[in-house]
Design a protein around this motif. Structure first.
Motif, mmCIF file in Angstrom:
data_model
loop_
_atom_site.group_PDB
_atom_site.id
_atom_site.type_symbol
_atom_site.label_atom_id
_atom_site.label_comp_id
_atom_site.label_asym_id
_atom_site.label_seq_id
_atom_site.Cartn_x
_atom_site.Cartn_y
_atom_site.Cartn_z
ATOM 1 N N PHE A 174 0.840 -1.182 0.000
ATOM 2 C CA PHE A 174 0.000 0.000 0.000
ATOM 3 C C PHE A 174 0.877 1.234 0.000
ATOM 4 N N THR A 175 0.287 2.399 -0.038
ATOM 5 C CA THR A 175 1.014 3.640 -0.254
ATOM 6 C C THR A 175 1.218 4.410 1.035
ATOM 7 N N GLY A 176 2.335 5.108 1.096
ATOM 8 C CA GLY A 176 2.609 6.029 2.181
ATOM 9 C C GLY A 176 3.346 7.228 1.609
ATOM 10 N N PHE A 177 3.556 8.238 2.429
ATOM 11 C CA PHE A 177 4.381 9.345 1.962
ATOM 12 C C PHE A 177 5.242 9.876 3.084
ATOM 13 N N VAL A 178 6.372 10.411 2.688
ATOM 14 C CA VAL A 178 7.390 10.884 3.617
ATOM 15 C C VAL A 178 6.911 12.170 4.280
#
Length: 128
Positions: free
Chosen positions: A26-30
């Motif tokens: 799945f997606t994450g962001f910094v």
């Protein structure tokens, strides 16, 4: 603008069950990028990633096996720092040896665009 945003987006991988064959991506962001100085003049990056907690299958496991895949294909073990099941968010941390080819950038959060600047607005309706 899209390419700049892509530098803050990562893939989060959760392994579960037996072996490496069972996993979710799945997606994450910094949201955090800090440098730590350690022995022998080496620098490492402490990277904080915000992701959705609802996707974790092992929500009862206090130490799920998580990895973060960076845009350049590098994979790092991740540690679960914080989660809130009510708000469906989790913070992860990875440690990486500092190098100039680390393709990460903090996203720009702001509410004061300049005249003529393109902006993206996200919102919720009354039923969300």
């Amino acid at each position: 603008m899209v390419l700049d945003a892509a530098r803050s987006v990562v893939t989060v991988i959760e392994h579960f069950g037996r072996g490496e064959d069972h996993h979710l991506e799945f997606t994450g962001f910094v949201v955090g990028l800090e440098s730590d100085h350690i022995a022998n003049q080496t620098t490492r990056k402490r990277i904080t990633v915000l992701t959705c907690y609802n996707d974790f299958t092992s929500q009862s496991d206090p130490n799920p096996k998580l990895q973060v895949l960076l845009p350049n294909g590098s994979v790092f073990e991740a540690k679960l720092l914080f989660f809130n099941a009510h708000y469906d968010v989790a913070l992860l941390e990875i440690l990486a040896e500092s190098s100039d080819d680390l393709p990460l950038q903090l996203p720009s959060f702001g509410s004061n665009p300049n005249y003529g600047q393109e902006v993206l607005v996200l919102g919720r309706d009354d039923h969300s």
